[in-house]
Design a protein around this motif. Structure first.
Motif, PDB file in Angstrom:
ATOM      1  N   ILE A  83      20.352 -92.530 -39.196  1.00  7.26           N
ATOM      2  CA  ILE A  83      20.308 -91.283 -38.451  1.00  7.26           C
ATOM      3  C   ILE A  83      18.667 -91.097 -38.415  1.00  7.26           C
ATOM      4  O   ILE A  83      18.146 -90.284 -37.328  1.00  7.26           O
ATOM      5  CB  ILE A  83      21.085 -90.347 -38.802  1.00  7.26           C
ATOM      6  CG1 ILE A  83      22.395 -90.402 -38.778  1.00  7.26           C
ATOM      7  CG2 ILE A  83      20.796 -88.865 -38.074  1.00  7.26           C
ATOM      8  CD1 ILE A  83      23.679 -89.432 -39.354  1.00  7.26           C
TER       9      ILE A  83
ATOM     10  N   LEU B 287      22.316 -91.557 -43.887  1.00  5.99           N
ATOM     11  CA  LEU B 287      21.637 -90.274 -43.124  1.00  5.99           C
ATOM     12  C   LEU B 287      19.837 -90.746 -43.233  1.00  5.99           C
ATOM     13  O   LEU B 287      19.595 -90.551 -41.969  1.00  5.99           O
ATOM     14  CB  LEU B 287      21.589 -88.963 -43.824  1.00  5.99           C
ATOM     15  CG  LEU B 287      20.795 -87.844 -43.306  1.00  5.99           C
ATOM     16  CD1 LEU B 287      21.164 -87.469 -42.006  1.00  5.99           C
ATOM     17  CD2 LEU B 287      21.034 -86.746 -44.297  1.00  5.99           C
TER      18      LEU B 287
ATOM     19  N   ASP C  35      22.833 -90.142 -48.630  1.00  9.54           N
ATOM     20  CA  ASP C  35      21.656 -90.219 -48.153  1.00  9.54           C
ATOM     21  C   ASP C  35      21.319 -91.511 -47.518  1.00  9.54           C
ATOM     22  O   ASP C  35      20.413 -91.592 -46.453  1.00  9.54           O
ATOM     23  CB  ASP C  35      20.557 -90.176 -49.396  1.00  9.54           C
ATOM     24  CG  ASP C  35      20.190 -88.636 -49.657  1.00  9.54           C
ATOM     25  OD1 ASP C  35      20.630 -87.680 -48.999  1.00  9.54           O
ATOM     26  OD2 ASP C  35      19.757 -88.195 -50.778  1.00  9.54           O
TER      27      ASP C  35
END
Length: 234
Positions: free
Chosen positions: A48, A44, A41
Protein backbone atom coordinates in the motif's frame (compact mmCIF):
# COMPACT_ATOMS: atom_id res chain seq x y z
CA UNK A 1 13.98 -12.14 12.00
CA UNK A 2 11.86 -14.42 9.88
CA UNK A 3 8.28 -15.38 10.63
CA UNK A 4 8.56 -18.74 12.37
CA UNK A 5 11.34 -17.52 14.63
CA UNK A 6 8.97 -14.81 15.87
CA UNK A 7 6.08 -17.28 16.15
CA UNK A 8 8.09 -19.83 18.11
CA UNK A 9 9.38 -17.18 20.53
CA UNK A 10 5.83 -15.99 21.12
CA UNK A 11 4.49 -19.49 21.69
CA UNK A 12 7.22 -20.25 24.23
CA UNK A 13 6.52 -17.01 26.11
CA UNK A 14 2.81 -17.81 26.02
CA UNK A 15 3.52 -21.30 27.34
CA UNK A 16 5.43 -19.85 30.28
CA UNK A 17 2.55 -17.45 30.98
CA UNK A 18 0.19 -20.43 30.92
CA UNK A 19 2.48 -22.35 33.27
CA UNK A 20 2.33 -19.47 35.75
CA UNK A 21 -1.31 -18.34 35.38
CA UNK A 22 -3.12 -21.46 34.10
CA UNK A 23 -4.65 -19.42 31.26
CA UNK A 24 -4.09 -21.55 28.19
CA UNK A 25 -5.38 -18.86 25.83
CA UNK A 26 -2.08 -17.06 26.43
CA UNK A 27 -0.24 -19.56 24.21
CA UNK A 28 -2.09 -18.72 21.00
CA UNK A 29 -2.55 -15.06 21.97
CA UNK A 30 1.17 -14.55 22.56
CA UNK A 31 2.07 -16.45 19.39
CA UNK A 32 -0.34 -14.26 17.42
CA UNK A 33 1.10 -11.11 18.99
CA UNK A 34 4.61 -12.20 18.05
CA UNK A 35 3.77 -12.15 14.33
CA UNK A 36 1.17 -9.35 14.41
CA UNK A 37 3.60 -6.47 13.66
CA UNK A 38 4.67 -8.16 10.42
CA UNK A 39 1.10 -9.12 9.51
CA UNK A 40 0.22 -5.42 9.66
CA UNK A 41 3.36 -3.66 8.48
CA UNK A 42 4.65 -5.92 5.68
CA UNK A 43 1.56 -5.67 3.43
CA UNK A 44 0.99 -2.04 4.43
CA UNK A 45 4.58 -0.91 3.92
CA UNK A 46 5.57 -3.02 0.91
CA UNK A 47 2.27 -2.86 -1.00
CA UNK A 48 0.00 0.00 0.00
CA UNK A 49 2.80 2.43 0.89
CA UNK A 50 5.42 0.99 -1.46
CA UNK A 51 5.83 4.23 -3.38
CA UNK A 52 6.35 6.37 -0.28
CA UNK A 53 7.90 4.16 2.43
CA UNK A 54 8.49 0.63 1.10
CA UNK A 55 9.35 -0.46 4.64
CA UNK A 56 8.02 -3.38 6.67
CA UNK A 57 8.80 -1.82 10.02
CA UNK A 58 6.43 1.05 10.57
CA UNK A 59 3.30 1.58 12.70
CA UNK A 60 3.02 -1.87 14.30
CA UNK A 61 6.71 -1.89 15.26
CA UNK A 62 6.39 1.19 17.47
CA UNK A 63 6.19 1.63 21.23
CA UNK A 64 2.95 3.51 20.60
CA UNK A 65 1.34 0.37 19.16
CA UNK A 66 2.66 -1.72 22.05
CA UNK A 67 1.44 0.80 24.62
CA UNK A 68 -2.08 0.75 23.14
CA UNK A 69 -2.24 -3.04 23.46
CA UNK A 70 -0.88 -2.94 27.02
CA UNK A 71 -3.48 -0.36 28.09
CA UNK A 72 -6.33 -2.32 26.47
CA UNK A 73 -4.92 -5.53 27.94
CA UNK A 74 -4.83 -4.13 31.47
CA UNK A 75 -8.42 -2.94 31.12
CA UNK A 76 -9.54 -6.31 29.74
CA UNK A 77 -7.71 -8.15 32.53
CA UNK A 78 -9.40 -5.98 35.16
CA UNK A 79 -12.88 -6.43 33.63
CA UNK A 80 -12.69 -10.05 32.43
CA UNK A 81 -9.79 -11.52 34.46
CA UNK A 82 -8.31 -12.62 31.14
CA UNK A 83 -4.69 -12.19 30.18
CA UNK A 84 -5.31 -12.76 26.46
CA UNK A 85 -4.67 -9.21 25.26
CA UNK A 86 -1.75 -8.75 27.64
CA UNK A 87 -0.35 -11.96 26.16
CA UNK A 88 -0.70 -10.41 22.70
CA UNK A 89 1.26 -7.46 24.09
CA UNK A 90 3.97 -9.81 25.34
CA UNK A 91 4.18 -11.30 21.85
CA UNK A 92 4.49 -7.86 20.28
CA UNK A 93 7.25 -7.03 22.76
CA UNK A 94 9.20 -10.14 21.76
CA UNK A 95 8.88 -9.14 18.11
CA UNK A 96 10.24 -5.65 18.80
CA UNK A 97 13.15 -7.11 20.78
CA UNK A 98 14.06 -9.73 18.15
CA UNK A 99 13.89 -7.12 15.38
CA UNK A 100 16.09 -4.84 17.48
CA UNK A 101 13.87 -1.92 16.58
CA UNK A 102 15.71 0.28 19.10
CA UNK A 103 18.41 0.58 16.44
CA UNK A 104 15.91 2.66 14.48
CA UNK A 105 14.63 5.20 17.04
CA UNK A 106 12.55 7.01 14.43
CA UNK A 107 10.47 3.84 14.16
CA UNK A 108 10.49 2.79 17.81
CA UNK A 109 9.55 6.26 19.10
CA UNK A 110 7.24 7.29 16.25
CA UNK A 111 5.75 9.88 15.98
CA UNK A 112 7.86 11.65 18.63
CA UNK A 113 11.18 11.32 16.82
CA UNK A 114 10.22 12.30 13.30
CA UNK A 115 8.71 10.43 10.32
CA UNK A 116 9.51 6.86 9.34
CA UNK A 117 12.65 6.24 7.34
CA UNK A 118 12.12 5.08 3.77
CA UNK A 119 13.64 1.84 2.49
CA UNK A 120 14.39 0.37 -0.90
CA UNK A 121 13.29 -3.27 -1.17
CA UNK A 122 12.68 -4.85 -4.54
CA UNK A 123 10.54 -7.99 -4.76
CA UNK A 124 10.42 -8.14 -0.96
CA UNK A 125 7.88 -10.95 -0.64
CA UNK A 126 9.67 -13.14 -3.17
CA UNK A 127 12.93 -12.71 -1.29
CA UNK A 128 11.14 -13.33 2.00
CA UNK A 129 9.54 -16.55 0.72
CA UNK A 130 12.89 -17.88 -0.54
CA UNK A 131 14.54 -17.16 2.81
CA UNK A 132 11.73 -18.94 4.66
CA UNK A 133 11.99 -22.06 2.51
CA UNK A 134 15.79 -22.26 2.60
CA UNK A 135 16.25 -21.52 6.30
CA UNK A 136 16.90 -24.63 8.43
CA UNK A 137 16.05 -22.78 11.62
CA UNK A 138 12.67 -21.70 10.23
CA UNK A 139 11.72 -25.32 9.52
CA UNK A 140 12.77 -26.31 13.03
CA UNK A 141 10.88 -23.42 14.65
CA UNK A 142 7.79 -24.21 12.56
CA UNK A 143 7.83 -27.90 13.54
CA UNK A 144 8.41 -27.12 17.21
CA UNK A 145 5.55 -24.61 17.21
CA UNK A 146 3.21 -27.19 15.72
CA UNK A 147 4.26 -29.84 18.23
CA UNK A 148 3.60 -27.51 21.15
CA UNK A 149 0.15 -26.58 19.84
CA UNK A 150 -0.74 -30.25 19.29
CA UNK A 151 0.06 -31.10 22.90
CA UNK A 152 -1.55 -27.96 24.30
CA UNK A 153 -4.83 -28.47 22.46
CA UNK A 154 -5.06 -32.25 22.38
CA UNK A 155 -8.39 -32.06 24.24
CA UNK A 156 -9.91 -29.86 21.56
CA UNK A 157 -9.07 -31.63 18.29
CA UNK A 158 -9.32 -35.40 17.78
CA UNK A 159 -6.29 -35.55 15.50
CA UNK A 160 -4.25 -33.76 18.15
CA UNK A 161 -5.45 -36.26 20.77
CA UNK A 162 -4.10 -39.13 18.65
CA UNK A 163 -0.78 -37.46 17.92
CA UNK A 164 -0.07 -35.98 21.34
CA UNK A 165 0.93 -39.20 23.19
CA UNK A 166 3.61 -39.93 20.58
CA UNK A 167 4.99 -36.40 20.96
CA UNK A 168 4.95 -36.53 24.75
CA UNK A 169 6.88 -39.82 24.77
CA UNK A 170 9.74 -38.05 23.00
CA UNK A 171 10.34 -35.53 25.82
CA UNK A 172 12.89 -34.01 26.32
CA UNK A 173 14.53 -34.90 23.00
CA UNK A 174 13.02 -31.99 20.97
CA UNK A 175 14.02 -29.48 23.64
CA UNK A 176 17.58 -30.81 23.83
CA UNK A 177 17.78 -30.76 20.01
CA UNK A 178 16.75 -27.10 20.05
CA UNK A 179 19.51 -26.23 22.47
CA UNK A 180 22.12 -28.11 20.43
CA UNK A 181 20.92 -26.32 17.30
CA UNK A 182 21.09 -23.03 19.16
CA UNK A 183 24.68 -23.54 20.25
CA UNK A 184 25.58 -24.51 16.67
CA UNK A 185 24.04 -21.31 15.29
CA UNK A 186 25.77 -19.16 17.90
CA UNK A 187 29.18 -20.72 17.25
CA UNK A 188 28.71 -20.30 13.50
CA UNK A 189 27.48 -16.73 13.91
CA UNK A 190 30.38 -15.75 16.15
CA UNK A 191 32.89 -17.36 13.80
CA UNK A 192 31.40 -15.71 10.70
CA UNK A 193 30.32 -12.50 12.44
CA UNK A 194 26.68 -13.16 11.47
CA UNK A 195 24.63 -11.31 14.05
CA UNK A 196 21.31 -12.81 12.91
CA UNK A 197 22.60 -16.35 13.43
CA UNK A 198 23.61 -15.47 16.99
CA UNK A 199 20.12 -14.16 17.69
CA UNK A 200 18.54 -17.26 16.11
CA UNK A 201 20.78 -19.44 18.26
CA UNK A 202 19.75 -17.54 21.39
CA UNK A 203 16.06 -18.01 20.50
CA UNK A 204 16.62 -21.75 20.00
CA UNK A 205 18.46 -22.18 23.32
CA UNK A 206 16.06 -20.06 25.35
CA UNK A 207 13.14 -21.69 23.55
CA UNK A 208 14.41 -25.15 24.42
CA UNK A 209 14.77 -24.15 28.08
CA UNK A 210 11.33 -22.54 27.97
CA UNK A 211 9.78 -25.73 26.62
CA UNK A 212 11.49 -27.83 29.28
CA UNK A 213 9.96 -25.57 31.90
CA UNK A 214 6.60 -24.92 30.29
CA UNK A 215 5.75 -28.44 29.18
CA UNK A 216 6.82 -30.13 32.44
CA UNK A 217 3.81 -31.53 34.28
CA UNK A 218 1.51 -29.31 32.27
CA UNK A 219 -0.41 -31.92 30.33
CA UNK A 220 -4.10 -31.51 29.59
CA UNK A 221 -6.24 -34.19 31.24
CA UNK A 222 -8.19 -35.94 28.49
CA UNK A 223 -10.49 -37.64 31.00
CA UNK A 224 -11.90 -34.42 32.39
CA UNK A 225 -15.25 -33.43 30.88
CA UNK A 226 -15.14 -30.03 29.28
CA UNK A 227 -17.66 -28.69 31.80
CA UNK A 228 -15.12 -29.27 34.56
CA UNK A 229 -12.28 -27.50 32.85
CA UNK A 230 -11.13 -24.22 34.23
CA UNK A 231 -12.98 -21.50 32.36
CA UNK A 232 -9.70 -19.80 31.55
CA UNK A 233 -8.54 -22.92 29.68
CA UNK A 234 -11.44 -23.05 27.28
Amino acid sequence: MLGFCHLFAGIVIGLIIYKITDQRSAVIACGFGAILPDLIDKPLGHFILADSLNSGRIYAHTLLMLSIFVIIGLYYWKKKSSLSILAVSAGISSHIVLDEVWKSPTTLLWPFNGPFETSNFESYFTTFAVKEVLSVSEWVFAIMSILVLIVMYKDKIKLFARLSPHIEKSYPIPQIFLMILGFTYIMYGVNRHYHDDIVIGAVAILGGLGLLYGMKEKEIDDDLPSSHLNAAKR
